[in-house]
Design an enzyme around this catalytic site. Structure first.
Site, PDB file in Angstrom:
ATOM      1  N   LYS A  40       5.987  -6.185  -2.607  1.00 13.10           N
ATOM      2  CA  LYS A  40       4.811  -5.313  -2.564  1.00 13.10           C
ATOM      3  C   LYS A  40       3.517  -6.035  -2.932  1.00 13.10           C
ATOM      4  CE  LYS A  40       5.334  -3.344  -7.222  1.00 13.10           C
ATOM      5  NZ  LYS A  40       4.102  -3.826  -7.838  1.00 13.10           N
ATOM      6  N   THR A  41       3.560  -6.943  -3.913  1.00 12.14           N
ATOM      7  CA  THR A  41       2.333  -7.658  -4.300  1.00 12.14           C
ATOM      8  C   THR A  41       1.847  -8.526  -3.145  1.00 12.14           C
ATOM      9  OG1 THR A  41       3.129  -7.690  -6.582  1.00 12.14           O
ATOM     10  CG2 THR A  41       1.280  -9.132  -6.052  1.00 12.14           C
TER      11      THR A  41
END
Length: 879
Positions: A40-41
C-alpha cells in the site's frame, strides 16, 4: 511552486494490475482496499508522484499517516521518486498536521501559538489536581478512568458544554465549593471535563485529543481559515483509514470541503481548481483494531456512501508472507460478518507449516518459546532481530521476559515505560515547557520542588490558593509572593530562588532558541537535576544520568535535521512520539528479539513470529465472549497478528493461566479451531493436564502420551504446573544440546516456580500481583510413575498398565486454588461494607462485580492500597 515533471512510465513499472489501476485513477474519491502486505505504501507514494508527473502541484498535496515513522518513510520514498519537490507537500501524522494548523491559526479560537501539548502523564496530573479541589475520591474514580471518559467525549466531538447539558448539570468552570452528587458518574465526568478544559485554556495548553477536536472547531467556526486550507489542499491522502475515529473523519471532511456548496470543476487542475478536494484513502477494514481508542470501522465500510462517485480498488496480492500464513489469516477473518470479501494470495509459495505448541502453564509456554528461539538462532542461523513475540495484553510479558532472561537471550520490550515518560526525562522537559510557556501550571508545579529545594505541599498550596483567588497562573502567583498571606521567610527564600532561576533560564532560552541542545544543557546544569543524580549512590541513578544525556543528544539531532529548529519545535516532536517510533528502522540491526502487544505490532513485519496466549479468555479477550462486535474486533486482531509473519508463524497456548492471582483452566482459542488443521504442525497438541483429564474418563488406559514428548515425561515431576525443563538453556548459553527435539537436554535446572508460587494456596491466597504460599497450582503425584509403571507401547503412545481411579488421585493431591471456595456469595456484599483480610487487615468494599463463580470485589485497604479480590478464594471475613 509549479508542477513537477517526471517520467510517468517509470512509476507503474513492476506494479500488478490492481496497483496500476489505483495509481492512475483520475477521480474525486478513491478507496484503496489494501490487504496486509499488499504494497500500500508503494501504491500511495506512486499515486502522488503520478499526479505530480501530470502537472499537479506538490504544495496542493496533504498526506496523512498515523505514525511519525510512516510519515518519514513516505517522505523518503517520495523524495526518491520526485526529488526535493516532495518537501513542499504536507506529509505528517494527524496530530502533527493539526499542530501546524493551530500554531498558525489557533488564535482565532483563543489559542496562543506557544501552547503546550500535554501527554497522558501531564493530563492525569491535571485531573488529579482537579479531583483534589473538588473532593473526588481518586481511588474510586481514578484520574486515568476520568481522562478516558473525557477522551471518549472528544473523539466523538462532544464538547464540555454538551456534556454538562447531557448530565443536566449547572456547574460553571472555575467554580469553588461545588458538590458532585454521590454516585452520579455522568455528572462527575461532566464537571471534571468542564474544569479540565477551563484549566487547559488558562495554561494555554492542549492534550492529544484537543489537537484534532480544536482543529475541527477552528475549521467549523472560522470560514476564512477553512477556505484557506480547502484551497490549499486540493488532494488529500489518508493512510490507515480504518483506524480513524469520528473526530478524524470529520476533520478529513472539513479539509476536503465535501460538505461545502462549491461545485467541482472536472477540467481544472492544481491549486486553482475549485470544488471539493480529491480524496484518496488507503486501508483495510480487516485490520481495524483500535475501537478501544475510538476508531470507527464504519468510516471505511461506508466510504462509498460518504463520498459521492467513490471508487474502490482492492489489493489482494501479498508480497510479505507465505501462502500457508495467508491461508490461515483468510480462514480466521472469513468468520467475520459484514465485510467486503477479500482473499489474500501470494506468488511466494506455500512455505513452512505453522508450528503449534500446547503448554501446561504460562511459564512452560514461555520456556518452550525461549528454547525454540535459541534453537533457530543456532541451528537455522536466524538473526534475533528477525524474531518477534506478540501477546494480547502487556501482563503476559512477565513470564516471557523471565524465560528470555533465564535462557540468556537478548530482547527489547516495546510499549513499556517509554523514554519520554521516564521521571527524570519528564522533569527536564517540564522545565523546558515552563520556560516556553510559563502559564503551564501543571509543569511549573511539577518542578517547583524538583530537585528538592524546601518547597513542599504547604508552599505549593499557598501559591495555588492565591492564584485561584486572583485569577492568576501559578507562576504569576509566585511573582506576587510578597502579597501571599501565610508566607514565611523560610518559604519565600527558596521560592524567590526558583523564580529567579526560571527567569535566567527563560532569558538563556530566548538567546539560544535555535539551539535546543544548548538550552537542555543549561537547564540540566542550572536546575541541579544532573548534579543531584550524579551525587547519588543509587546505582539506578547512573542510568538516569544516561537518559538525560540521551535527551541532550536527541535535541542535538533535532537541530541537525531541522533547518529552522526552535526550542518549541523540539518540544513538539517529543510530545508527538508514538510507541512504534521507538523501533529500529529498516536495515538497522537491534540484535534483539522484539516483544510487543498485538496492537503495537500493527504495520510491522518479521520473518519469524510467535503468537502467544491462544486461549479463550486470553485471546480472544474475556470481554469478547458475549459481545459479537468485540469478538469481530478480536478476530481482526488475530488476522493482524498472523499476517505479521513473513516466513514462519508459531502459535502457542497454556492449559492453565493465572488471572487475578487465581489459576484458571483455559480452553484453546477458537481462532486455533478456525485455522485449517493441515496448516499446523503441532509439536505438542495437548498439554499434560488435558491428557490427564481425558484419561480419567477411561478406566483402562492412561492415554494420550506421545513417544517423543519430552515435556510430557518431565512436567509431572514435583509440582505439576510449577516446574519446567526450561531453566538455563544450553542453546542460550552458547553450547549445543545433543537432542534435536526440545527435551531436557536444553535445560539443566528448573527455574519456573518449583519453590514459591504466586498462585498457590498459602497465606496470601488472592490479590492482584501478590506472592503466595509454597505450593504451585497443585501436584498430581511425585512423578509420572504415579499413574502406573508401564512404558509407552509402540507408536500409539498409550500407557497400557491400569491406573488408579481419579478419586484416589485427587485425595492425595494438595489443595489447588483451582478448586478453592470459601462459601462467600457476591449478593452478601454491598459498597461500603467493612471486611477483614488475613494479610491486609481492615478494608472497605468500593466495588462489586457479579460474575458468578468468578465474582470480584474491590476493597480499599488504606495504606495497603486498593485490591481486587476473587471472592470465592479470598481469605476474608465480612464484619
Amino acid at each position: 511552486m509549479g508542477p513537477v515533471m517526471c517520467d510517468p512510465r517509470s512509476l507503474i513499472e513492476g506494479l500488478n494490475p490492481q496497483q496500476e489501476e489505483a495509481v492512475k485513477y483520475y477521480g474525486q474519491a478513491l478507496l484503496i482496499g489494501a490487504g496486509a502486505g499488499s504494497g500500500k505504501t508503494r501504491v500511495l507514494t506512486r499515486r502522488i508522484a503520478w499526479l505530480l508527473a501530470h502537472g499537479f502541484w506538490a504544495s496542493s498535496i496533504l498526506a496523512i499517516t498515523f505514525t511519525n515513522k510512516a510519515a518519514a518513510e513516505m517522505r523518503e520514498r517520495l523524495v526518491t521518486l520526485v526529488g526535493p519537490e516532495a518537501e513542499h507537500m504536507w506529509i505528517s501524522t494527524f496530530h502533527s498536521a493539526c499542530v501546524r494548523i493551530l500554531r498558525r491559526d489557533g488564535k482565532e479560537i483563543g489559542l496562543k501559538s506557544g501552547f503546550s501539548i500535554y501527554d497522558t502523564a501531564d493530563s492525569e496530573r491535571l485531573v488529579k489536581l482537579i479531583a483534589a479541589d473538588l473532593n473526588i475520591d481518586t481511588k474510586r474514580y481514578t484520574p486515568r478512568m476520568l481522562l478516558g471518559k473525557i477522551s471518549d467525549c472528544k473523539n466523538a466531538l462532544v464538547s464540555w458544554k454538551d456534556q454538562l447539558k447531557k448530565a443536566n448539570c449547572d456547574y460553571t468552570p472555575g467554580q469553588r465549593g461545588y458538590q458532585v452528587s454521590a454516585g452520579d458518574v455522568d455528572e462527575l465526568v461532566a464537571v471534571v471535563y468542564a474544569e479540565y478544559q477551563h484549566r487547559l485554556a488558562l495554561a494555554n495548553a492542549v492534550d492529544f485529543d484537543d489537537l484534532i477536536m480544536r482543529t475541527v472547531e477552528l475549521l467549523q467556526t472560522c470560514p476564512q481559515v477553512s477556505e484557506y486550507y480547502r484551497h490549499r489542499f486540493r488532494y488529500i491522502f489518508v493512510d490507515e483509514y480504518q483506524d480513524t475515529n469520528h473526530a478524524q473523519y470529520v476533520l478529513v471532511r472539513e479539509l476536503s470541503g465535501i460538505d461545502s456548496d462549491e461545485q467541482p470543476d472536472p477540467q481544472a487542475r492544481g491549486a486553482g481548481r475549485v470544488g471539493p478536494s480529491w480524496i484518496t484513502v488507503v486501508g483495510d477494514s480487516d485490520q481495524s483494531i483500535y475501537a478501544f481508542r475510538g476508531a470507527d470501522i464504519r468510516n471505511i465500510q461506508d466510504f462509498e456512501q460518504d463520498f459521492p462517485n467513490a471508487k474502490t480498488i482492492m489489493l489482494e496480492q501479498n508480497y510479505r508472507s507465505t501462502q500457508t500464513i495467508l491461508d490461515a489469516a483468510n480462514a480466521v477473518i472469513a468468520k467475520n460478518e459484514n465485510r467486503k470479501p477479500k482473499k489474500l494470495w501470494t506468488a511466494l509459495g506455500q512455505g513452512d507449516k505453522i508450528v503449534g505448541y500446547a503448554a501446561d502453564n504460562a511459564q512452560q509456554e514461555a520456556g518452550w518459546i525461549a528454547n525454540e528461539i535459541a534453537r533457530i538462532h543456532t541451528e537455522e542461523d536466524v538473526a534475533y532481530r528477525d524474531i518477534a513475540i506478540m501477546y494480547r495484553a502487556n501482563a503476559q510479558s512477565r513470564s516471557l521476559e523471565e524465560a528470555m532472561i533465564n535462557a540468556n537471550l537478548p530482547y527489547q520490550l516495546v510499549g513499556g515505560t517509554k523514554f519520554y515518560e521516564r521521571r527524570e526525562v519528564k522533569d527536564a522537559i517540564a522545565y523546558l515547557q515552563a520556560i516556553v510557556n510559563p502559564a503551564d501550571n501543571v509543569n511549573v508545579r511539577r518542578i517547583l520542588n524538583v530537585p528538592k529545594r524546601g518547597l513542599g505541599a504547604r508552599a505549593e498550596g499557598l501559591v495555588a490558593g492565591y492564584a485561584d483567588a486572583h485569577g492568576l497562573t501559578f507562576f504569576e502567583s509566585i511573582e506576587h509572593m510578597d502579597q501571599i498571606e501565610g508566607m514565611t521567610g523560610r518559604t519565600t527564600k527558596p521560592l524567590g530562588a526558583f523564580r529567579d532561576l526560571m527567569h535566567e533560564l527563560a532569558d538563556f532560552a530566548k538567546e539560544h532558541d535555535s539551539k535546543p541542545s544548548e538550552v537542555v544543557a543549561e537547564v540540566l546544569d542550572k536546575s541541579g537535576l544532573l548534579e543531584e543524580l550524579q551525587r547519588s549512590e543509587d546505582p539506578q541513578d547512573a542510568s538516569r544520568v544516561d537518559n538525560l544525556s540521551q535527551l541532550q543528544s536527541v535535541a542535538a539531532e533535532f537541530e541537525q535535521n531541522t533547518p529552522d529548529a526552535t526550542l518549541a519545535g523540539f518540544l513538539e516532536t517529543t510530545a508527538l512520539v508514538a510507541d512504534s517510533d521507538q523501533l529500529p528502522g529498516e536495515g538497522e540491526d537491534s540484535g534483539k528479539v522484539t516483544m510487543m502487544t498485538l496492537h503495537t505490532a500493527k504495520g510491522l513485519e518479521y520473518p519469524y513470529v510467535f503468537l502467544t496466549g491462544m486461549e479463550q479468555g486470553t485471546f480472544p479477550h474475556q470481554r469478547a465472549m458475549e459481545d459479537t462486535s468485540e469478538l469481530s474486533e478480536e478476530r481482526r486482531l488475530a488476522y493482524v497478528g498472523i499476517t505479521r509473519a513473513k516466513r514462519r508463524l508459531y502459535v502457542t497456548r497454556a492449559a492453565v493461566r493465572a488471572q487475578w492471582g487465581q489459576a484458571n483452566d483455559m480452553m484453546p482459542s477458537q481462532f486455533l479451531d478456525e485455522i485449517p488443521d493441515e496448516l499446523i504442525d503441532w509439536k505438542r497438541r495437548e498439554a499434560g493436564v488435558e491428557r490427564m483429564r481425558a484419561s480419567w474418563g477411561d478406566d483402562d488406559e492412561f492415554g494420550g502420551w506421545d513417544d517423543d514428548d519430552d515435556f510430557g515425561s518431565t512436567s509431572f515431576g514435583g509440582s505439576m504446573y510449577g516446574s519446567s525443563t526450561y531453566g538455563s538453556s544450553s542453546y542460550g548459553s552458547g553450547s549445543r544440546g545433543s537432542h534435536p527435539t526440545y527435551g531436557s537436554s536444553h535445560g539443566s535446572h528448573s527455574s519456573y516456580g518449583s519453590g514459591r508460587s504466586s498462585y498457590g494456596s498459602g497465606s496470601r491466597r488472592f490479590s492482584g500481583g501478590s506472592h503466595s504460599g509454597s505450593s504451585s497450582y497443585g501436584s498430581y503425584g511425585s512423578s509420572r510413575s504415579s499413574y502406573g509403571s508401564g512404558k509407552p507401547s509402540g507408536k500409539s503412545g498409550k500407557v497400557t498398565t491400569r491406573r488408579a481411579k481419579p478419586k484416589d488421585l485427587t485425595k492425595s493431591a494438595p489443595a489447588s486454588s483451582l478448586d478453592g471456595n470459601n462459601g462467600l456469595s457476591i449478593s452478601d456484599f454491598q459498597i461500603g461494607d467493612r471486611i477483614t483480610h488475613d494479610h491486609y487487615g481492615l478494608g472497605k468494599v468500593i466495588e462489586t462485580q457479579d460474575k458468578g463463580a468468578n465474582s470480584v470485589i474491590t476493597v480499599d485497604f488504606g495504606t495497603d492500597g486498593v485490591k481486587r479480590l476473587l471472592l470465592r478464594v479470598a481469605p476474608i471475613e465480612k464484619l
